[in-house]
Design an enzyme around this catalytic site. Structure first.
Site: not given
Ligand code: ARG
Length: 464
Positions: A156, A277, A283, A290
């Site tokens: 979980h 970024s 970043k 992704e």
């Protein structure tokens, strides 16, 4: 526009109709397979006395010239042709004249395209299998190096019990190994040759289908000509297996994205596999993971699309089936790219082992072991579970952990606790004692790693 028919027509095809119908824009990818199939077909025709040896040699020479010229860029595939089959035939006739007109004897584009697609799919099943093998090799290296790298195991997405990085990666080893097994199953089932099925009902020429099947490296010819030209099961199976590969890659990507987050900081993705970024200078984003996660959708899409295309098609060939190509090609490209990039990302990714171990230490991942400790002292498990539950609550309220409590505090909850509790709930003990087959304990892991090494060392590739 070179087209292979027209005798029974009195009018030119409308240009828009011609373009809508044409497939050369994407089936030009089957150029090599198309030539390979024609070489086998012509060789067999001559062996059967349907063509003379002279005609065969002229055709073979013509075909190999076309292949060479396209490969070295001297000849461009003419996209005004209807499809790749028309292009090759028209070019052959242009080069060698009348003999070229005999290439298509005893063959239809229906069995021709069925063969080309099978050859293409078969080649890429092997290619994907090879890429998966490389991925497994990288996973196994990380496993061997990290049998003592502790981390929390989750259920979980809540900390559950401590495991090791080797054990966590071991789960992915199993997944990608099953993916390879799927490739090998599919390969075996698709490895039958549809050439010679004709348009749908075979031909009256004395074709030797065993011969072409064997020339093209198939286990044998397919056994029903109607099925041969209208079967795309092998593509559906391939797309299903590719979807499963993507599902596994996507889960792994999701974990890497979580591990790479500022909150976790379990891993550092190599600069070569991250991006920045345009506005936020701090970043370093896990874009590859992704994108792999994102591209999973389009591979599933290809599977759904082909299943839907095929569901209402009466026997035998129907033009709907031309829709099998673009999405299949795209899915294969996508998976091959994803596996390759993902493997590179894994190979270069660094682990922050102290952070992982520290994370495994807090969050009560040793609560089960504390309960097992009491069981060892004669407390029934259900009672032990409840005692440790109270102990955890006590720790939560005091903002501490089981291993940091004093013996007095522990005894305040159960008089069964002794000095040896500290050893029993240490991270090392929690992992080391899990020795059942498939568990994270180092002895259990070592045995599994040995098996994996043997498996990867097997010379024979799964798919040939
Ligand atoms: N481009 C077609 C396809 O991909 C080739 C087969 C054409 N056959 C035909 N009878 N029109 O399916």
């Amino acid at each position: 526009m070179a087209q292979l028919w027209g005798g029974r027509f009195t009018k030119e095809t409308d240009q828009m109709v011609y373009d809508f119908n044409a497939s050369i824009g994407f089936d030009k990818r089957l150029f090599h397979e198309d030539i390979e199939g024609s070489v086998a077909h012509v060789t067999m025709l001559a062996k059967q006395g349907i063509l003379t040896e002279g005609e065969r040699d002229k055709i073979l020479e013509g075909l190999s010239g076309i292949r060479k010229d396209v490969d070295d860029g001297t000849l461009e595939i003419d996209e005004t042709c209807e499809d790749i089959h028309s292009f090759v035939e028209a070019e052959l006739i242009r080069r060698i004249g009348d003999a070229g007109k005999k290439l298509h004897t005893g063959r239809s584009r229906n069995d021709q395209v069925a063969l080309d697609m099978r050859l293409y799919a078969r080649k890429h099943v092997t290619e994907v299998d090879g890429l998966l093998k490389e991925l497994l090799t990288v996973i196994l290296t990380v496993m061997e190096e990290n049998m003592g790298t502790y981390m929390p195991g989750f259920t979980h997405l809540q900390k559950a019990q401590p495991v090791t990085l080797a054990h966590h990666y071991g789960a992915y080893f199993e997944m990608f190994k099953r993916d390879r097994q799927r490739m090998s199953d599919i390969y075996e089932r698709m490895n039958y040759c549809p050439l010679g099925a004709g348009a749908l009902a075979g031909t009256t020429y004395p074709l030797d289908r065993e011969c072409t099947a064997s020339l093209l490296g198939f286990a044998g010819p397919t056994l029903n000509s109607m099925d041969s030209v209208s079967d795309r099961d092998y593509l559906i199976e391939f797309l299903a297996a590719l979807s499963t590969v993507m599902m596994h890659l996507s889960r792994f990507s999701e974990e890497i994205i979580i591990w790479n987050s500022n909150e976790y900081q379990f891993v550092e993705i190599d600069d070569a596999y991250s991006t920045g970024s345009s506005i936020m200078p701090q970043k370093k984003n896990p874009d590859i993971a992704e994108l792999v996660r994102g591209k999973t959708g389009r591979v599933y899409g290809a599977l759904m699309s082909l299943l839907t295309t095929m569901k209402g098609i009466p026997l035998a060939y129907n033009k709907d089936m031309q829709e099998d190509k673009e999405l299949t090609f795209d899915a294969i490209d996508t998976v091959e790219n994803c596996v390759t990039l993902f493997t590179g990302m894994l190979r270069t990714m660094k682990f922050r082992k102290e952070r992982m171990a520290a994370s495994a230490m807090n969050g009560f991942t040793n609560a089960t072991d504390a309960a097992d400790y009491l069981v060892g002292k004669g407390v029934p498990f259900r009672d032990a579970h409840s005692i440790i539950g109270r102990l955890v609550l006590y720790c939560v309220e005091k903002g501490t952990s089981i291993d940091r409590l004093s013996l007095d505090e522990l005894r305040g909850i159960s008089d069964k606790f002794d000095e040896d509790i500290y050893m029993a709930v240490s991270l090392e003990t929690c992992v080391e004692k899990r020795l059942t087959i498939g568990g994270p304990g180092p002895e259990a892991m070592r045995k599994v790693i040995e098996k994996h090494k043997e498996y990867l060392a097997e010379e024979k590739s799964q798919t040939k």
